[in-house]
Design an enzyme around this catalytic site. Structure first.
Site, short mmCIF file in Angstrom:
data_model
loop_
_atom_site.label_atom_id
_atom_site.label_comp_id
_atom_site.label_asym_id
_atom_site.label_seq_id
_atom_site.Cartn_x
_atom_site.Cartn_y
_atom_site.Cartn_z
CD GLU A 1 -2.44 3.11 -3.10
OE1 GLU A 1 -3.44 3.82 -3.32
OE2 GLU A 1 -2.15 2.67 -1.99
CG ASP B 1 -1.83 8.12 -14.04
OD1 ASP B 1 -2.14 8.65 -12.95
OD2 ASP B 1 -0.76 8.36 -14.62
CG ASP C 1 -7.86 3.67 -1.95
OD1 ASP C 1 -8.21 3.98 -0.80
OD2 ASP C 1 -6.69 3.40 -2.24
CG ASP D 1 -1.76 1.21 1.36
OD1 ASP D 1 -2.68 1.38 0.54
OD2 ASP D 1 -1.50 2.03 2.27
#
Length: 594
Positions: A292, A312, A381, A259
């Site tokens: 990430e 993105d 998320d 993460d």
């Protein structure tokens, strides 16, 4: 007395034999440390070099214990392998070798075969209930499940990103043996298991390290969660690396997703972690490390890590599908079609360009294979960080979402689905915690302030409608109904679409993925893009997608085999008008020349 393998790492309690345990704690600020057993027995620990305290004593598996610092503060073992009674309970000595693996020869799967399904163990009811979902997922075409963080946190409910005891699977999900059984069951069905780990911070409750190991942190370096972690210190770096090895070796997980590594201010640590994993896992095992990383550090994907979550890609597709332009979506509002084309042909959109705040972000990524990017339309998320936790099918036209789903599941990037996405689950996925007192109030207020940048939300929804993360109802509302009712036509149609697309991926895309590379992408019109990839057998994969409400000019490649079209009428549009219908996708495989 049966001899057990003695671990090389220091942190934690480790059986040396069936009735004998070595306890090790790094506590450089402490003067005295003892092991206190639940029976009341107290075992003084001997100080060693560099701030270590060690004790070897008769203590079989199942022994409950704590550490007592300077005769006044009782704390859990920061490397506890299990907790009895949560954060405030006792740590438990476990035998890492006491589970009888049913599939000991499982070696994993090649990365290009990955179709990832992200899930939260808690909202699905624990390890045993997750295991019941596995046959359905395998039949759907999923090849890997990704478990949101499992580390012990404060309370009974949490997303998982507030872990305080990183080695202990959260006690309300099931025992360590139950987690191993889940992983074993997955392997028996041909499913990889990836575990999401958080090495950039600890949760706000249950972390006692500052009270006896302040050197674990760098007070002068601030992060959103407090003082930064000193990953460069050997004792600290080893704490996290040994944790990674525990999941991969003792639990036989097939990979880890790290993460927010952009919050780890030490690239050397990340590279060392990747190197140590390679050194300690058998060369014939498929073990995958993904990250990430908001900084889009392509260099980390060259030798150290296998893939990155491509935020993105998500952000540009979300902006095109929903028209949202606020907060971080503002970076994708202008020249959106060109940005989608760059994503499909080069991976990252931001490769050094400046964002809305004027900061340069990212590194060139066009040399990386498509498999270095994990693409998704939804994840924890992107749903949970919405004030009301809406899923994407509630935010955009269904035909547009279906077209984007075809792009997701048939492009050479590695696809990730979020639990319930495949059947358009109507339930939200909200941000939830289980804090009390001042911390609960602070979390709730902070949550509402987060959405100040989203002026559309703020103007349409008063702050008080933002769900309180600490209410049990917020958690309960986030439990998805994964299987549609027999008369729910819309959800059944969505499930059928995912099944069809995944069948196509397994039949036509995955066998040709190794060595595939981009041949570029072009903008057809606003909201419409066409991309091409050279596949391993020299055939060319073509994907054209139109996410706008207007037709786009497009001529299908000659000598190609049609794999997917959004609607039966689409071929007519192409043949007669050379146009791509609004909200549609066309996927074809061009025959090799000669």
């Amino acid at each position: 007395m049966t001899s057990l393998t003695v671990p090389t790492q220091h942190h934690g309690a480790h059986l040396l034999a069936t009735e004998h345990t070595r306890f090790s704690l790094w506590a450089p600020d402490a003067k005295r440390v003892s092991v206190v057993l639940k029976t009341g027995q107290r075992l003084p620990m001997c100080p060693e070099a560099n701030g270590w305290f060690v004790c070897e004593a008769p203590a079989p598996k199942g022994t409950r214990y704590r550490y007592r610092i300077n005769d006044e503060l009782d704390v859990p073992d920061p490397a506890s392998r299990a907790q009895d009674g949560g954060i405030d309970g006792f740590s438990v000595v476990i035998d890492p070798n006491d589970y009888p693996w049913q599939h000991p020869h499982w070696k994993g799967r090649p990365w290009h075969e990955a179709v990832i399904y992200e899930l939260h163990v808690g909202v699905l009811g624990g390890y045993a209930q997750v295991a019941k979902q596995l046959p359905r997922l395998a039949e759907l075409g999923i090849t890997a499940i990704e478990l949101m963080p499992l580390a012990q946190y404060s309370g009974e409910r949490n997303w998982g990103y507030d872990g305080a005891l990183l080695y202990a699977p959260h006690d309300t999900y099931g025992s360590p043996q139950a987690l191993k059984q889940l992983i074993d069951t997955a392997h028996g069905l041909g499913l990889m298991v990836i575990i999401d780990v958080v090495y950039n911070h600890f949760g706000p409750q249950g972390n006692f390290l500052p009270s006896y190991a302040s050197a674990f942190f760098e007070e002068e370096r601030h992060t959103p969660w407090g003082a930064g972690i000193d990953h460069g210190r050997p004792e600290v770096g080893d704490f996290f690396i040994d944790n990674a090895l525990m999941w991969l070796l003792e639990y036989r997980a097939d990979g880890l997703r790290l993460d927010a590594v952009h919050a780890i201010d030490n690239r050397g640590f990340l590279q060392t972690l990747a190197t140590r994993v390679k050194q300690h896992t058998a060369p014939d095992r498929h073990v995958w490390l993904t990250v990430e990383n908001e900084f889009n550090q392509a260099q980390l994907l060259t030798n150290d890590f296998d893939a990155q979550w491509n935020d993105d890609g998500h952000n540009i597709l979300h902006a095109l599908l929903t028209g949202e332009k606020e907060a971080y979506y503002a970076d994708f509002a202008e020249n959106s079609s060109e940005k989608l084309a760059r994503c499909l042909s080069q991976g990252f959109i931001f490769q050094g360009q400046t964002d809305r705040r004027g900061n340069a972000r990212g590194e060139p990524s066009d040399y990386l294979p498509a498999s270095a990017f994990v693409l998704f339309l939804q994840n924890h998320d992107q749903i949970g960080n919405r004030a009301l936790g809406e899923r994407l099918h509630q935010l955009c036209p269904a035909p547009a979402l279906h077209a984007a789903t075809a792009l997701l599941l048939l492009s050479p990037m590695i696809p990730l689905l979020f639990m319930g996405e495949e059947s358009a689950a109507p339930e939200p996925f909200l941000y939830f915690t289980d804090y009390t007192g001042e911390l609960a109030t602070a979390v709730c207020e902070g949550r509402r302030k987060e959405f100040a940048e989203f002026t559309t939300f703020a103007s349409n929804h008063p702050a008080e409608v933002t769900p309180d993360p600490n209410r049990r109802s917020t958690f309960d509302r986030s439990r998805p109904s994964l299987t549609p009712a027999h008369d729910d036509a819309a959800r059944l149609n969505t499930l059928a679409l995912y099944q069809h697309l995944l069948d196509l991926r397994h039949q036509w895309i995955i066998p040709r993925l190794q060595g595939a590379y981009s041949l570029g992408a072009q903008v057809l019109s606003a909201g419409a893009v066409a991309a091409r990839w050279q596949m391993a057998d020299e055939r060319v994969l073509h994907i054209a997608v139109n996410l706008s409400d207007r037709p786009a000019p497009y001529t299908a490649p000659a000598h190609s085999e049609l794999l997917f079209q959004s609607e039966p009428q689409l071929a007519f549009y192409l043949q007669n008008n050379h146009e791509l219908k609004p909200y549609s996708a066309l996927v074809s495989l061009e025959r090799a020349h000669g």
